[in-house]
Design a protein around this motif. Sequence first.
Motif, PDB file in Angstrom:
ATOM      1  N   GLY A   1      36.564  18.507  41.588  1.00  0.00           N
ATOM      2  CA  GLY A   1      36.408  18.914  42.981  1.00  0.00           C
ATOM      3  C   GLY A   1      35.566  17.876  43.698  1.00  0.00           C
ATOM      4  O   GLY A   1      35.866  16.690  43.662  1.00  0.00           O
ATOM      5  N   LEU A   2      34.474  18.312  44.295  1.00  0.00           N
ATOM      6  CA  LEU A   2      33.580  17.390  44.997  1.00  0.00           C
ATOM      7  C   LEU A   2      32.443  16.887  44.113  1.00  0.00           C
ATOM      8  O   LEU A   2      31.635  16.071  44.558  1.00  0.00           O
ATOM      9  N   PHE A   3      32.346  17.388  42.882  1.00  0.00           N
ATOM     10  CA  PHE A   3      31.205  17.083  42.036  1.00  0.00           C
ATOM     11  C   PHE A   3      31.431  15.855  41.158  1.00  0.00           C
ATOM     12  O   PHE A   3      32.385  15.816  40.374  1.00  0.00           O
ATOM     13  N   PRO A   4      30.552  14.871  41.259  1.00  0.00           N
ATOM     14  CA  PRO A   4      30.656  13.700  40.384  1.00  0.00           C
ATOM     15  C   PRO A   4      30.169  14.052  38.974  1.00  0.00           C
ATOM     16  O   PRO A   4      29.167  14.755  38.815  1.00  0.00           O
ATOM     17  N   ILE A   5      30.894  13.592  37.984  1.00  0.00           N
ATOM     18  CA  ILE A   5      30.573  13.870  36.589  1.00  0.00           C
ATOM     19  C   ILE A   5      30.478  12.547  35.830  1.00  0.00           C
ATOM     20  O   ILE A   5      31.349  11.687  35.959  1.00  0.00           O
ATOM     21  N   TYR A   6      29.444  12.422  35.030  1.00  0.00           N
ATOM     22  CA  TYR A   6      29.309  11.295  34.112  1.00  0.00           C
ATOM     23  C   TYR A   6      29.398  11.871  32.708  1.00  0.00           C
ATOM     24  O   TYR A   6      28.550  12.664  32.304  1.00  0.00           O
ATOM     25  N   LEU A   7      30.420  11.480  31.984  1.00  0.00           N
ATOM     26  CA  LEU A   7      30.626  11.949  30.623  1.00  0.00           C
ATOM     27  C   LEU A   7      30.094  10.888  29.664  1.00  0.00           C
ATOM     28  O   LEU A   7      30.536   9.736  29.697  1.00  0.00           O
ATOM     29  N   LEU A   8      29.142  11.283  28.824  1.00  0.00           N
ATOM     30  CA  LEU A   8      28.590  10.391  27.808  1.00  0.00           C
ATOM     31  C   LEU A   8      29.052  10.874  26.443  1.00  0.00           C
ATOM     32  O   LEU A   8      28.848  12.037  26.099  1.00  0.00           O
ATOM     33  N   THR A   9      29.663   9.981  25.666  1.00  0.00           N
ATOM     34  CA  THR A   9      30.141  10.381  24.349  1.00  0.00           C
ATOM     35  C   THR A   9      29.483   9.609  23.212  1.00  0.00           C
ATOM     36  O   THR A   9      29.680   9.948  22.059  1.00  0.00           O
ATOM     37  N   ASP A  10      28.721   8.585  23.538  1.00  0.00           N
ATOM     38  CA  ASP A  10      28.010   7.844  22.504  1.00  0.00           C
ATOM     39  C   ASP A  10      26.726   8.606  22.159  1.00  0.00           C
ATOM     40  O   ASP A  10      25.936   8.916  23.050  1.00  0.00           O
ATOM     41  N   PRO A  11      26.509   8.920  20.875  1.00  0.00           N
ATOM     42  CA  PRO A  11      25.322   9.699  20.501  1.00  0.00           C
ATOM     43  C   PRO A  11      24.003   9.087  20.976  1.00  0.00           C
ATOM     44  O   PRO A  11      23.091   9.817  21.369  1.00  0.00           O
TER      45      PRO A  11
ATOM     46  N   GLU B   1      40.471   6.807  26.483  1.00  0.00           N
ATOM     47  CA  GLU B   1      41.061   5.978  27.531  1.00  0.00           C
ATOM     48  C   GLU B   1      40.052   5.077  28.240  1.00  0.00           C
ATOM     49  O   GLU B   1      40.360   3.933  28.574  1.00  0.00           O
ATOM     50  N   TYR B   2      38.831   5.576  28.447  1.00  0.00           N
ATOM     51  CA  TYR B   2      37.873   4.838  29.275  1.00  0.00           C
ATOM     52  C   TYR B   2      36.606   4.378  28.556  1.00  0.00           C
ATOM     53  O   TYR B   2      35.810   3.642  29.119  1.00  0.00           O
TER      54      TYR B   2
ATOM     55  N   ARG C   1      29.881   2.172  39.173  1.00  0.00           N
ATOM     56  CA  ARG C   1      30.196   3.365  38.397  1.00  0.00           C
ATOM     57  C   ARG C   1      30.968   2.961  37.152  1.00  0.00           C
ATOM     58  O   ARG C   1      31.727   2.006  37.175  1.00  0.00           O
ATOM     59  N   PRO C   2      30.820   3.739  36.093  1.00  0.00           N
ATOM     60  CA  PRO C   2      31.633   3.485  34.903  1.00  0.00           C
ATOM     61  C   PRO C   2      33.102   3.737  35.220  1.00  0.00           C
ATOM     62  O   PRO C   2      33.430   4.380  36.213  1.00  0.00           O
ATOM     63  N   PRO C   3      33.997   3.277  34.360  1.00  0.00           N
ATOM     64  CA  PRO C   3      35.424   3.516  34.590  1.00  0.00           C
ATOM     65  C   PRO C   3      35.759   4.993  34.425  1.00  0.00           C
ATOM     66  O   PRO C   3      35.024   5.744  33.795  1.00  0.00           O
TER      67      PRO C   3
ATOM     68  N   VAL D   1      32.101   7.666  31.070  1.00  0.00           N
ATOM     69  CA  VAL D   1      33.228   7.873  31.977  1.00  0.00           C
ATOM     70  C   VAL D   1      32.729   8.568  33.243  1.00  0.00           C
ATOM     71  O   VAL D   1      31.907   9.478  33.179  1.00  0.00           O
ATOM     72  N   TYR D   2      33.268   8.139  34.380  1.00  0.00           N
ATOM     73  CA  TYR D   2      32.960   8.774  35.659  1.00  0.00           C
ATOM     74  C   TYR D   2      34.233   9.420  36.202  1.00  0.00           C
ATOM     75  O   TYR D   2      35.300   8.811  36.210  1.00  0.00           O
TER      76      TYR D   2
END
Length: 189
Positions: A47-57, A37-38, A11-13, A42-43
Amino acid sequence: MFGFPAVTNNRPPGPKENVVRRYFANRAVFFDQMRQEYGPVVYFKIGLFPIYLLTDPADVRQVMTDRGVRKSWLTKLILSPVVSTGLLLSEGELYAKQRRLIQPAFHRKRIKTYGKVAVEVCSEWGQKQTDGRVIELDQEMMSLTLDIVGRALFGSGMGGNANKITRSLDSFYGLVDWVVALGPLGFLI
């Protein structure tokens, strides 16, 4: 595929602590802090839901345009009552067909005309804002955006309906927030 930074457990940081309060306090600030920060991927969990945040276009473009990207069951469950089998949730051949149908609206020549529409709509909006009253800027900007999209893509402004749509979207997003915050219990409610 993605330019992932160093990962742990495949997983990503990302933050290990519960981020629900920070997320709901101000999403824009939260997302920016996560990126700073990461890094660009970012992972974290809400709550119980996994999220992957992508910020690079480039990564966002790949996810939004790659026909092979599958939507999660959660995304489908939350959005299907609103967008049905529209482009946002479609996959495979249906996605390819829908994308081909809307592609002409995003041709370079058409997009140039959208700028003129946006200036016109914003000018009209600005002329109405001379009474010195306090406004809810987020709602005004959403209504303004809907009016621009309506005129640019469909040739008709949203008028008073833009405010109704904005209020409906706010209610919908609030409901999604509750479902996410409550986890499985939210779906039962």
